[in-house]
Design a protein around this motif. Sequence first.
Motif, PDB file in Angstrom:
ATOM      1  N   GLU A 213       0.203  44.071  45.345  1.00  8.91           N
ATOM      2  CA  GLU A 213      -1.029  43.685  46.022  1.00  8.91           C
ATOM      3  C   GLU A 213      -2.162  43.410  45.038  1.00  8.91           C
ATOM      4  OE1 GLU A 213      -1.990  46.638  48.887  1.00  8.91           O
ATOM      5  OE2 GLU A 213      -0.266  46.202  50.179  1.00  8.91           O
ATOM      6  N   ALA A 214      -2.032  43.901  43.814  1.00  7.06           N
ATOM      7  CA  ALA A 214      -3.073  43.697  42.795  1.00  7.06           C
ATOM      8  C   ALA A 214      -2.757  42.530  41.869  1.00  7.06           C
ATOM      9  CB  ALA A 214      -3.248  44.972  41.977  1.00  7.06           C
ATOM     10  N   SER A 215      -1.804  41.680  42.235  1.00  9.52           N
ATOM     11  CA  SER A 215      -1.444  40.552  41.378  1.00  9.52           C
ATOM     12  C   SER A 215      -2.676  39.731  41.022  1.00  9.52           C
ATOM     13  CB  SER A 215      -0.408  39.662  42.084  1.00  9.52           C
ATOM     14  OG  SER A 215       0.826  40.324  42.212  1.00  9.52           O
ATOM     15  N   GLY A 216      -2.737  39.357  39.768  1.00  8.49           N
ATOM     16  CA  GLY A 216      -3.876  38.599  39.262  1.00  8.49           C
ATOM     17  C   GLY A 216      -4.787  39.386  38.360  1.00  8.49           C
ATOM     18  N   TRP A 217      -4.716  40.743  38.419  1.00 10.13           N
ATOM     19  CA  TRP A 217      -5.675  41.514  37.628  1.00 10.13           C
ATOM     20  C   TRP A 217      -5.571  41.270  36.121  1.00 10.13           C
ATOM     21  CZ3 TRP A 217      -4.247  44.740  33.813  1.00 10.13           C
ATOM     22  CH2 TRP A 217      -2.992  45.375  33.875  1.00 10.13           C
ATOM     23  N   PRO A 218      -4.367  41.031  35.537  1.00 11.10           N
ATOM     24  CA  PRO A 218      -4.375  40.778  34.093  1.00 11.10           C
ATOM     25  C   PRO A 218      -5.215  39.560  33.709  1.00 11.10           C
ATOM     26  CG  PRO A 218      -2.158  41.324  34.829  1.00 11.10           C
ATOM     27  CD  PRO A 218      -2.980  41.090  36.062  1.00 11.10           C
ATOM     28  N   GLY A 219      -5.311  38.583  34.605  1.00 12.62           N
ATOM     29  CA  GLY A 219      -6.136  37.415  34.320  1.00 12.62           C
ATOM     30  C   GLY A 219      -7.611  37.725  34.323  1.00 12.62           C
ATOM     31  N   THR A 220      -8.030  38.711  35.130  1.00 11.94           N
ATOM     32  CA  THR A 220      -9.449  39.081  35.121  1.00 11.94           C
ATOM     33  C   THR A 220      -9.847  39.648  33.763  1.00 11.94           C
ATOM     34  OG1 THR A 220      -9.191  41.367  35.950  1.00 11.94           O
ATOM     35  CG2 THR A 220      -9.295  39.596  37.590  1.00 11.94           C
ATOM     36  N   ASP A 221      -8.899  40.325  33.106  1.00 12.48           N
ATOM     37  CA  ASP A 221      -9.189  40.871  31.777  1.00 12.48           C
ATOM     38  C   ASP A 221      -9.448  39.751  30.762  1.00 12.48           C
ATOM     39  OD1 ASP A 221      -8.776  43.331  32.919  1.00 12.48           O
ATOM     40  OD2 ASP A 221      -6.875  43.736  31.918  1.00 12.48           O
ATOM     41  N   TRP A 222      -8.683  38.682  30.872  1.00 12.52           N
ATOM     42  CA  TRP A 222      -8.927  37.528  30.003  1.00 12.52           C
ATOM     43  C   TRP A 222     -10.352  37.002  30.200  1.00 12.52           C
ATOM     44  CZ3 TRP A 222      -5.973  34.324  26.658  1.00 12.52           C
ATOM     45  CH2 TRP A 222      -4.635  34.681  26.485  1.00 12.52           C
ATOM     46  N   ILE A 223     -10.748  36.823  31.452  1.00 17.20           N
ATOM     47  CA  ILE A 223     -12.079  36.270  31.741  1.00 17.20           C
ATOM     48  C   ILE A 223     -13.162  37.190  31.206  1.00 17.20           C
ATOM     49  CG2 ILE A 223     -13.615  35.435  33.545  1.00 17.20           C
ATOM     50  CD1 ILE A 223     -10.923  33.854  33.135  1.00 17.20           C
ATOM     51  N   GLU A 224     -13.028  38.479  31.445  1.00 18.42           N
ATOM     52  CA  GLU A 224     -14.036  39.438  30.987  1.00 18.42           C
ATOM     53  C   GLU A 224     -14.153  39.431  29.463  1.00 18.42           C
ATOM     54  OE1 GLU A 224     -12.923  42.064  34.891  1.00 18.42           O
ATOM     55  OE2 GLU A 224     -12.302  42.777  32.898  1.00 18.42           O
ATOM     56  N   ASP A 225     -13.017  39.325  28.786  1.00 20.59           N
ATOM     57  CA  ASP A 225     -13.051  39.290  27.322  1.00 20.59           C
ATOM     58  C   ASP A 225     -13.800  38.066  26.803  1.00 20.59           C
ATOM     59  OD1 ASP A 225     -11.841  41.667  26.748  1.00 20.59           O
ATOM     60  OD2 ASP A 225      -9.848  40.841  26.439  1.00 20.59           O
ATOM     61  N   PHE A 226     -13.591  36.928  27.444  1.00 21.28           N
ATOM     62  CA  PHE A 226     -14.300  35.729  27.001  1.00 21.28           C
ATOM     63  C   PHE A 226     -15.782  35.786  27.363  1.00 21.28           C
ATOM     64  CE2 PHE A 226     -10.125  33.617  26.485  1.00 21.28           C
ATOM     65  CZ  PHE A 226     -10.346  33.046  25.240  1.00 21.28           C
ATOM     66  N   VAL A 227     -16.118  36.330  28.518  1.00 21.02           N
ATOM     67  CA  VAL A 227     -17.539  36.411  28.892  1.00 21.02           C
ATOM     68  C   VAL A 227     -18.306  37.269  27.896  1.00 21.02           C
ATOM     69  CG1 VAL A 227     -19.185  37.248  30.610  1.00 21.02           C
ATOM     70  CG2 VAL A 227     -17.156  36.001  31.358  1.00 21.02           C
ATOM     71  N   ILE A 228     -17.796  38.455  27.583  1.00 17.48           N
ATOM     72  CA  ILE A 228     -18.556  39.359  26.718  1.00 17.48           C
ATOM     73  C   ILE A 228     -18.622  38.851  25.286  1.00 17.48           C
ATOM     74  CG2 ILE A 228     -16.670  40.917  26.006  1.00 17.48           C
ATOM     75  CD1 ILE A 228     -18.680  43.235  26.544  1.00 17.48           C
ATOM     76  N   ARG A 229     -17.609  38.093  24.844  1.00 17.26           N
ATOM     77  CA  ARG A 229     -17.627  37.570  23.481  1.00 17.26           C
ATOM     78  C   ARG A 229     -18.434  36.274  23.366  1.00 17.26           C
ATOM     79  NH1 ARG A 229     -13.504  40.783  24.139  1.00 17.26           N
ATOM     80  NH2 ARG A 229     -12.557  41.898  22.387  1.00 17.26           N
ATOM     81  N   GLN A 230     -18.275  35.378  24.320  1.00 17.27           N
ATOM     82  CA  GLN A 230     -18.962  34.088  24.232  1.00 17.27           C
ATOM     83  C   GLN A 230     -20.416  34.167  24.698  1.00 17.27           C
ATOM     84  OE1 GLN A 230     -16.332  31.682  26.656  1.00 17.27           O
ATOM     85  NE2 GLN A 230     -15.248  30.892  24.873  1.00 17.27           N
ATOM     86  N   ALA A 231     -20.648  34.842  25.808  1.00 14.99           N
ATOM     87  CA  ALA A 231     -21.993  34.872  26.389  1.00 14.99           C
ATOM     88  C   ALA A 231     -22.787  36.101  25.973  1.00 14.99           C
ATOM     89  CB  ALA A 231     -21.895  34.808  27.915  1.00 14.99           C
ATOM     90  N   GLY A 232     -22.082  37.157  25.543  1.00 18.16           N
ATOM     91  CA  GLY A 232     -22.764  38.358  25.085  1.00 18.16           C
ATOM     92  C   GLY A 232     -22.893  39.416  26.165  1.00 18.16           C
ATOM     93  N   PRO A 233     -23.163  40.675  25.754  1.00 17.06           N
ATOM     94  CA  PRO A 233     -23.204  41.792  26.704  1.00 17.06           C
ATOM     95  C   PRO A 233     -24.317  41.681  27.740  1.00 17.06           C
ATOM     96  CG  PRO A 233     -23.899  42.495  24.508  1.00 17.06           C
ATOM     97  CD  PRO A 233     -23.322  41.132  24.360  1.00 17.06           C
ATOM     98  N   ASP A 234     -25.448  41.064  27.387  1.00 21.35           N
ATOM     99  CA  ASP A 234     -26.526  40.944  28.375  1.00 21.35           C
ATOM    100  C   ASP A 234     -26.113  40.057  29.539  1.00 21.35           C
ATOM    101  OD1 ASP A 234     -28.122  42.581  26.860  1.00 21.35           O
ATOM    102  OD2 ASP A 234     -29.250  40.951  25.920  1.00 21.35           O
ATOM    103  N   VAL A 235     -25.490  38.921  29.234  1.00 18.23           N
ATOM    104  CA  VAL A 235     -25.008  38.042  30.303  1.00 18.23           C
ATOM    105  C   VAL A 235     -23.879  38.728  31.069  1.00 18.23           C
ATOM    106  CG1 VAL A 235     -23.857  35.841  30.807  1.00 18.23           C
ATOM    107  CG2 VAL A 235     -25.746  35.936  29.149  1.00 18.23           C
ATOM    108  N   TYR A 236     -23.018  39.458  30.364  1.00 12.94           N
ATOM    109  CA  TYR A 236     -21.952  40.218  31.021  1.00 12.94           C
ATOM    110  C   TYR A 236     -22.544  41.167  32.050  1.00 12.94           C
ATOM    111  CZ  TYR A 236     -17.682  43.125  31.295  1.00 12.94           C
ATOM    112  OH  TYR A 236     -16.566  43.807  31.721  1.00 12.94           O
ATOM    113  N   ASP A 237     -23.598  41.906  31.659  1.00 16.38           N
ATOM    114  CA  ASP A 237     -24.249  42.833  32.586  1.00 16.38           C
ATOM    115  C   ASP A 237     -24.838  42.088  33.786  1.00 16.38           C
ATOM    116  OD1 ASP A 237     -23.635  44.881  30.821  1.00 16.38           O
ATOM    117  OD2 ASP A 237     -25.635  44.927  29.912  1.00 16.38           O
ATOM    118  N   GLN A 238     -25.477  40.959  33.530  1.00 15.85           N
ATOM    119  CA  GLN A 238     -26.062  40.183  34.621  1.00 15.85           C
ATOM    120  C   GLN A 238     -24.988  39.689  35.583  1.00 15.85           C
ATOM    121  OE1 GLN A 238     -28.185  37.101  32.554  1.00 15.85           O
ATOM    122  NE2 GLN A 238     -29.569  38.550  31.545  1.00 15.85           N
TER     123      GLN A 238
END
Length: 449
Positions: A213-238
């Motif tokens: 039922e949780a299929s897809g969650w490994p892909g969310t980790d990819w997105i989160e890793d790119f957001v925090i690295r490319q956009a930075g922690p402030d944008v991640y928090d927002q």
Amino acid sequence: MRFTQRGRRVLIPLAFAGVAGLALTGCTGDIAAQDKEDVDCAPYEEYGTFENESVSIAGTIVDTEADLMTKTWQDFAACTGIEVNYQGSQEFETQIAVQAKAGNAPDIGIVPQPGLFNTLAEGGYLKPASQAVEDHVDEFWSEDWKTYGTYDGEFYAAPLMASVKGYIWYSPSEFEEKGYEIPTTLDELKELSETIAAEGDHKPWCAGMESGEASGWPGTDWIEDFVIRQAGPDVYDQWVEHEIPFNDPAIVKAFDSAGEYLKNPDMVNGGLGDVSTIISTAFGDAGLPILDGECSLHHQASFYEGFWPEGTKVAADGDVYAFLMPPTSADAGQAVTGGGELVVAFTESDAVEAVRAYLSSDTWANKRVSLGGVISANSGLDPENAGSDILKDSVEILQNPDTVFRFDGSDLMPSAVGASSFWTGIIEWLNGKSSEDVTDTIESSWPSS
């Protein structure tokens, strides 16, 4: 360790904890009495002594991991006189708010993600932490971690254990044989992937998103890793706080960046099939083609160490090892995502706060990590007490004062998004939906209040 993200509590193979011979106690971890004379009580003097006091603790930690945790307060219980009783249940997250509202919550709860903590604090169910607990957190944890245990300016909860996400698993022998270097930037990671693809004997990446039922969650980790690295922690928090919409250009960019790997037939799915097999491949099996030389790179958290077959050497000179997804530039600070627990109190008493102060100490962290399978971001933890090279590496990352830590983004989002539309959106995206369309859909699912 058991890795938590709402609906995905991953059961790590027993061998990972190094305790294959340990008898299980089910979901309850009551401490048997022992003679105080048999224990060195010096480390516990600061917590005081009590008579006829007991403290109940509940959480999602069960089975072997619960047994190991209860061992960590045996000496504390003998020296302080506090009887500590633990009850573990995988229904804890869904039941604890109901219990708190009815007035029958345990004295202490081990909460596995900040979203639930915020819900409990907002409901007025939690007791502020004592000065002793806050002093430990100020001494042993970064401000990032303290913030997660703070609500509306009041400090309620100390961290407990932790996990590091964003690792990329690889074969050290393949890298040595072919002259590959560990990438230090996202551009170098892309160049390495393109080099492996151009050689033509196998696809560089292997991935899998199937998790019931949780299929897809490994892909969310990819997105989160790119957001925090490319956009930075402030944008991640927002982003996770919905101060910017889910379909903000920075988030669309993260999807597109991940798609350069996950949706690219030149990049995936080594040893498993074409791009479409990512959706049907169980996440626990997805990295195994590395061992057969059919894949070179696999993105998964530190807990994936427990999924390699018995006998696999996980080390820099072993069969497999891992490096952290690099930042955008070599001189940029390291930002990582991960998970952990927060120790909250529903009852106010000296005994409860003594237990919470102990759980927030370096003494507890070293004792628990020495038993195997888990780590902590407690700066008083000796990394050498960690049970493997990858766990030692994770501890050092968390203890580095220059590391910016953020909880897994979907753990911080409302469950309608973080444990639903984000997961399903990943599957739709891999099935061909554009980054713009899928982020629009997820944005529309965000609760209005």
